[in-house]
Write an enzyme that holds these catalytic residues in place. Structure first.
Site, PDB file in Angstrom:
ATOM      1  N   LYS A   1       0.861  -0.951  -0.355  1.00  0.00           N
ATOM      2  CA  LYS A   1       0.186   0.004   0.148  1.00  0.00           C
ATOM      3  C   LYS A   1       0.881   1.306  -0.195  1.00  0.00           C
ATOM      4  O   LYS A   1       0.644   2.401  -0.947  1.00  0.00           O
ATOM      5  CB  LYS A   1      -0.459   0.221   1.319  1.00  0.00           C
TER       6      LYS A   1
ATOM      7  N   ARG B   1      -9.974   1.113   8.940  1.00  0.00           N
ATOM      8  CA  ARG B   1      -9.753   0.070   9.611  1.00  0.00           C
ATOM      9  C   ARG B   1     -10.163  -0.797  10.141  1.00  0.00           C
ATOM     10  O   ARG B   1      -9.985  -2.281  10.387  1.00  0.00           O
ATOM     11  CB  ARG B   1      -8.135  -0.461  10.582  1.00  0.00           C
TER      12      ARG B   1
ATOM     13  N   ARG C   1      11.646  -5.542   5.258  1.00  0.00           N
ATOM     14  CA  ARG C   1      10.764  -4.114   4.687  1.00  0.00           C
ATOM     15  C   ARG C   1      11.988  -3.449   5.858  1.00  0.00           C
ATOM     16  O   ARG C   1      12.475  -3.274   6.339  1.00  0.00           O
ATOM     17  CB  ARG C   1       9.471  -4.164   4.952  1.00  0.00           C
TER      18      ARG C   1
ATOM     19  N   ARG D   1      -0.922  -9.270  13.621  1.00  0.00           N
ATOM     20  CA  ARG D   1      -1.006  -8.036  12.463  1.00  0.00           C
ATOM     21  C   ARG D   1      -2.116  -8.275  11.743  1.00  0.00           C
ATOM     22  O   ARG D   1      -3.291  -7.571  11.259  1.00  0.00           O
ATOM     23  CB  ARG D   1      -0.135  -7.499  12.294  1.00  0.00           C
TER      24      ARG D   1
HETATM   25  P1  ADP Z   1       2.313  -1.961   3.347  1.00  0.00           P
HETATM   26  O1  ADP Z   1       2.014  -0.564   3.370  1.00  0.00           O
HETATM   27  O2  ADP Z   1       0.945  -2.473   2.765  1.00  0.00           O
HETATM   28  O3  ADP Z   1       2.598  -2.480   4.618  1.00  0.00           O
HETATM   29  P2  ADP Z   1       4.856  -1.649   1.893  1.00  0.00           P
HETATM   30  O4  ADP Z   1       4.573  -1.290   0.883  1.00  0.00           O
HETATM   31  O5  ADP Z   1       5.403  -1.332   2.595  1.00  0.00           O
HETATM   32  O6  ADP Z   1       4.069  -2.679   2.444  1.00  0.00           O
HETATM   33  O7  ADP Z   1       5.570  -2.903   1.544  1.00  0.00           O
HETATM   34  C1  ADP Z   1       6.161  -4.189   2.629  1.00  0.00           C
HETATM   35  C2  ADP Z   1       7.473  -4.804   1.919  1.00  0.00           C
HETATM   36  O8  ADP Z   1       7.181  -5.620   0.591  1.00  0.00           O
HETATM   37  C3  ADP Z   1       8.208  -3.789   1.758  1.00  0.00           C
HETATM   38  O9  ADP Z   1      10.115  -3.631   2.008  1.00  0.00           O
HETATM   39  C4  ADP Z   1       8.321  -3.705  -0.179  1.00  0.00           C
HETATM   40  O10 ADP Z   1       9.784  -3.161  -0.761  1.00  0.00           O
HETATM   41  C5  ADP Z   1       7.942  -4.576  -0.362  1.00  0.00           C
HETATM   42  N1  ADP Z   1       7.339  -4.310  -1.639  1.00  0.00           N
HETATM   43  C6  ADP Z   1       6.029  -3.533  -2.207  1.00  0.00           C
HETATM   44  N2  ADP Z   1       5.509  -3.978  -2.830  1.00  0.00           N
HETATM   45  C7  ADP Z   1       6.683  -5.075  -3.547  1.00  0.00           C
HETATM   46  C8  ADP Z   1       5.934  -6.354  -4.354  1.00  0.00           C
HETATM   47  N3  ADP Z   1       5.129  -6.117  -5.595  1.00  0.00           N
HETATM   48  N4  ADP Z   1       6.716  -7.493  -4.956  1.00  0.00           N
HETATM   49  C9  ADP Z   1       7.631  -7.565  -3.834  1.00  0.00           C
HETATM   50  N5  ADP Z   1       8.046  -6.863  -2.877  1.00  0.00           N
HETATM   51  C10 ADP Z   1       7.287  -5.732  -2.389  1.00  0.00           C
HETATM   52  P1  AMP Z   2       1.235  -0.131   9.354  1.00  0.00           P
HETATM   53  O1  AMP Z   2       1.672   1.842   8.665  1.00  0.00           O
HETATM   54  O2  AMP Z   2      -0.019   0.420   7.880  1.00  0.00           O
HETATM   55  O3  AMP Z   2       1.295  -0.851   9.041  1.00  0.00           O
HETATM   56  O4  AMP Z   2       0.418   0.190  10.939  1.00  0.00           O
HETATM   57  C1  AMP Z   2       1.307   0.471  11.869  1.00  0.00           C
HETATM   58  C2  AMP Z   2       0.600   0.606  12.659  1.00  0.00           C
HETATM   59  O5  AMP Z   2       0.186   1.481  13.065  1.00  0.00           O
HETATM   60  C3  AMP Z   2      -0.464  -0.626  12.807  1.00  0.00           C
HETATM   61  O6  AMP Z   2      -0.099  -2.191  13.165  1.00  0.00           O
HETATM   62  C4  AMP Z   2      -1.575  -0.127  14.496  1.00  0.00           C
HETATM   63  O7  AMP Z   2      -0.919  -0.457  15.474  1.00  0.00           O
HETATM   64  C5  AMP Z   2      -1.537   1.513  14.073  1.00  0.00           C
HETATM   65  N1  AMP Z   2      -2.698   1.818  12.799  1.00  0.00           N
HETATM   66  C6  AMP Z   2      -1.851   2.286  12.063  1.00  0.00           C
HETATM   67  N2  AMP Z   2      -2.821   2.622  11.202  1.00  0.00           N
HETATM   68  C7  AMP Z   2      -4.861   2.322  12.022  1.00  0.00           C
HETATM   69  C8  AMP Z   2      -6.085   2.600  12.178  1.00  0.00           C
HETATM   70  N3  AMP Z   2      -6.106   3.117  10.984  1.00  0.00           N
HETATM   71  N4  AMP Z   2      -6.119   2.348  12.578  1.00  0.00           N
HETATM   72  C9  AMP Z   2      -6.014   1.456  14.661  1.00  0.00           C
HETATM   73  N5  AMP Z   2      -4.729   1.095  13.974  1.00  0.00           N
HETATM   74  C10 AMP Z   2      -3.775   2.202  13.383  1.00  0.00           C
END
Ligand code: ADP
Ligand code: AMP
Length: 207
Positions: free
Chosen positions: A13, A88, A127, A164
């Protein structure tokens, strides 16, 4: 345009939101980023938020909505935004609807980035990010350029990821039914290269 990027932790995302910011000219609003910034500030609110993040639990709706609303009210979001990690819960979805309605806006699209559970742990534990720029990398799939010093999120351990993911399934996935009823949900396959996923999202949005 007001757009939600939806999907499990590690779906991509944040990665895709940053690409869409350039393309659509609207900001990314990540409640996770906002909460980490608050936690870093050392405030009372930040300490409370950190206690939920460390466990892989959701922060309470009231605090989350408070943090989100303050960001939505900033000037750069007046023409729309990309919501990353919010809403969420159903209560957050209802709050978002109310906040946008006051501005004469609504959620135009919910893009679900679909990634199987088997991919999630590897994506999250690999990550890393550059604290100077916020750029997100992956040690294998998107390695940082040589010389860039990266850090790992405290909650990106295998143990917390398991929580998570369970939290996502129990509390967040049901939010999709709320948007399905409104007919705004599009689903894209999140497995593939970063560019492939971006192209699928663009096609789904018709941009
Ligand atoms: P989210 O915001 O949904 O938690 P991230 O964008 O931070 O996810 O991505 C999670 C991890 O996966 C990061 O280390 C990112 O570089 C990697 N990643 C993102 N898109 C892809 C993909 N299409 N294939 C492999 N790894 C990916
Ligand atoms: P994220 O960066 O989206 O992976 O979020 C990291 C952590 O922040 C989550 O595991 C939750 O503890 C908190 N968090 C982020 N967004 C929300 C949300 N919309 N509602 C509740 N907790 C959140």
């Amino acid at each position: 345009m007001d757009l939600i990027l939806f999907g499990p932790p590690g779906a991509g995302k944040g990665t895709q939101a940053k690409r869409l910011v350039e393309l659509l000219g609207i900001p990314q609003i990540s409640t996770g980023d906002l909460m980490r910034a608050e936690a870093k500030s050392g405030s009372e609110l930040g300490r409370e938020l950190q206690s939920y993040m460390s466990k892989g639990a959701l922060a309470p709706d009231s605090l989350t909505i408070q943090v989100f609303k303050a960001r939505l009210e900033q000037d750069d979001a007046k023409n729309g935004a990309i919501f990353d990690g919010f809403p969420r819960t159903i209560a957050q979805a209802e709050a978002l609807e109310g906040l946008l309605a006051e501005l004469g806006r609504k959620v135009d699209k919910v893009v679900v980035i679909e990634v199987p559970d088997s991919e999630i742990v590897g994506r999250i534990t690999g990550r890393r990010s550059d604290p100077a720029t916020g750029q997100v990398y992956h040690i294998t799939y998107n390695p940082p350029p040589p010389g860039v010093e990266v850090v790992q999120r405290k909650d990106d351990t295998e143990e917390v990821v398991t929580n998570r993911l369970a939290t996502y399934k129990a509390q967040t996935e049901p939010v999709l039914a709320y948007y399905d009823k409104k007919g705004v949900v599009v689903r894209v396959d999140g497995v593939g290269s970063l560019d492939e996923v971006t192209e699928r999202i663009k096609a789904a949005l018709g941009v």
